[in-house]
Design a protein around this motif. Structure first.
Motif, PDB file in Angstrom:
ATOM      1  N   PRO A  50      -6.433   3.169   4.488  1.00 46.29           N
ATOM      2  CA  PRO A  50      -5.539   2.786   5.587  1.00 46.29           C
ATOM      3  C   PRO A  50      -6.105   1.668   6.454  1.00 46.29           C
ATOM      4  CG  PRO A  50      -6.562   4.899   6.032  1.00 46.29           C
ATOM      5  CD  PRO A  50      -6.962   4.501   4.641  1.00 46.29           C
ATOM      6  N   PHE A  99       1.228   6.511   7.987  1.00 51.72           N
ATOM      7  CA  PHE A  99       2.273   6.098   7.057  1.00 51.72           C
ATOM      8  C   PHE A  99       3.631   5.875   7.706  1.00 51.72           C
ATOM      9  CE2 PHE A  99      -0.827   8.675   4.684  1.00 51.72           C
ATOM     10  CZ  PHE A  99      -1.338   7.653   3.893  1.00 51.72           C
ATOM     11  N   VAL A 152       0.893   0.031   6.343  1.00 50.24           N
ATOM     12  CA  VAL A 152       0.008   1.136   6.684  1.00 50.24           C
ATOM     13  C   VAL A 152      -0.921   0.634   7.765  1.00 50.24           C
ATOM     14  CG1 VAL A 152      -1.783   2.655   5.812  1.00 50.24           C
ATOM     15  CG2 VAL A 152       0.158   2.115   4.373  1.00 50.24           C
ATOM     16  N   THR A 187       0.814  -1.215   0.000  1.00 51.81           N
ATOM     17  CA  THR A 187       0.000   0.000   0.000  1.00 51.81           C
ATOM     18  C   THR A 187       0.847   1.264   0.000  1.00 51.81           C
ATOM     19  OG1 THR A 187      -0.208  -0.128   2.402  1.00 51.81           O
ATOM     20  CG2 THR A 187      -2.002  -1.065   1.089  1.00 51.81           C
ATOM     21  N   ASP A 188       2.012   1.222   0.653  1.00 47.22           N
ATOM     22  CA  ASP A 188       2.871   2.399   0.719  1.00 47.22           C
ATOM     23  C   ASP A 188       3.416   2.793  -0.655  1.00 47.22           C
ATOM     24  OD1 ASP A 188       4.168  -0.172   1.230  1.00 47.22           O
ATOM     25  OD2 ASP A 188       6.025   0.992   1.182  1.00 47.22           O
ATOM     26  N   ARG A 190       7.607   1.112   3.187  1.00 43.62           N
ATOM     27  CA  ARG A 190       7.220   1.217   4.593  1.00 43.62           C
ATOM     28  C   ARG A 190       6.831  -0.174   5.042  1.00 43.62           C
ATOM     29  NH1 ARG A 190       8.957   5.946   6.516  1.00 43.62           N
ATOM     30  NH2 ARG A 190       8.675   7.492   4.921  1.00 43.62           N
ATOM     31  N   THR A 207      -4.417   7.767  -1.494  1.00 45.52           N
ATOM     32  CA  THR A 207      -3.770   6.657  -0.804  1.00 45.52           C
ATOM     33  C   THR A 207      -4.715   5.461  -0.700  1.00 45.52           C
ATOM     34  OG1 THR A 207      -2.742   5.995   1.286  1.00 45.52           O
ATOM     35  CG2 THR A 207      -4.460   7.635   1.428  1.00 45.52           C
ATOM     36  N   VAL A 267       0.812   5.479  -2.840  1.00 45.95           N
ATOM     37  CA  VAL A 267       0.401   6.789  -2.348  1.00 45.95           C
ATOM     38  C   VAL A 267       0.864   7.804  -3.392  1.00 45.95           C
ATOM     39  CG1 VAL A 267       0.690   8.512  -0.536  1.00 45.95           C
ATOM     40  CG2 VAL A 267       0.576   6.090   0.057  1.00 45.95           C
TER      41      VAL A 267
END
Length: 169
Positions: free
Chosen positions: A85, A121, A168, A60-61, A165, A82, A64
């Protein structure tokens, strides 16, 4: 904040987001679909929404994105797009894949919360400050100046913002 499905259909929005859409001529809702006035920007918006909504849970990161849409005058809309979350799981078939959009206009003084960006994030305080400035429509050079950092430091922070990352929240 707007929540839209993978096709850009509005699921929910706070009042500020609805007011921002109503008070400008760069984005609008048509039959419940979130759209941009300029055809090329509308296609880019739809692509970013689709990509974010369909991002794998472990990536997911990487999905964005930031989009600035300007009108003929001096007004612009900044969108931070994004993946949701709080994504559904493969057990939850009733819920659509969706995208969260943070929207702000240069005509308003609303700020995106740095602490929210840090939480969602896993940004450092410096990364969150830069992301909030960019989402507010400030360009990278101005953001560096306002943060009292060099342009190169801002570039490093921006690269870190878009780097991998852990996940999330």
């Amino acid at each position: 904040v707007l929540l839209v499905n993978a096709k850009g259909k509005l699921i929910s929005a706070n009042q500020h987001a609805l007011n921002t859409i109503t008070d400008n001529n760069t984005v609008f809702l048509k039959n419940g679909m979130f759209c941009a006035t300029v055809k090329e920007q509308d296609q880019q918006l739809k692509n970013l929404i689709y990509e974010a909504a369909n991002a794998p849970l472990n990536e997911t990161d990487k999905h964005v994105s930031f989009l600035k849409i300007e009108d003929d005058g001096n007004l612009s809309i900044s969108l931070l797009i994004t993946p949701d979350p709080y994504p559904n799981t493969h057990y939850d078939k009733e819920v659509e894949d969706c995208t969260t959009i943070f929207i702000t206009s240069t005509s308003t003084q609303q700020k995106i919360s740095q602490s929210t960006l840090q939480t969602l994030f896993k940004f450092s305080p410096a990364e969150a400050r830069l992301a909030a400035l960019l989402a507010a429509g400030v360009d990278l050079n101005q953001a560096a100046e306002q943060s009292h950092i060099s342009k190169n430091t801002a570039k490093v922070q921006l690269k870190s913002i878009f780097s991998d990352r852990k996940s999330v929240v």
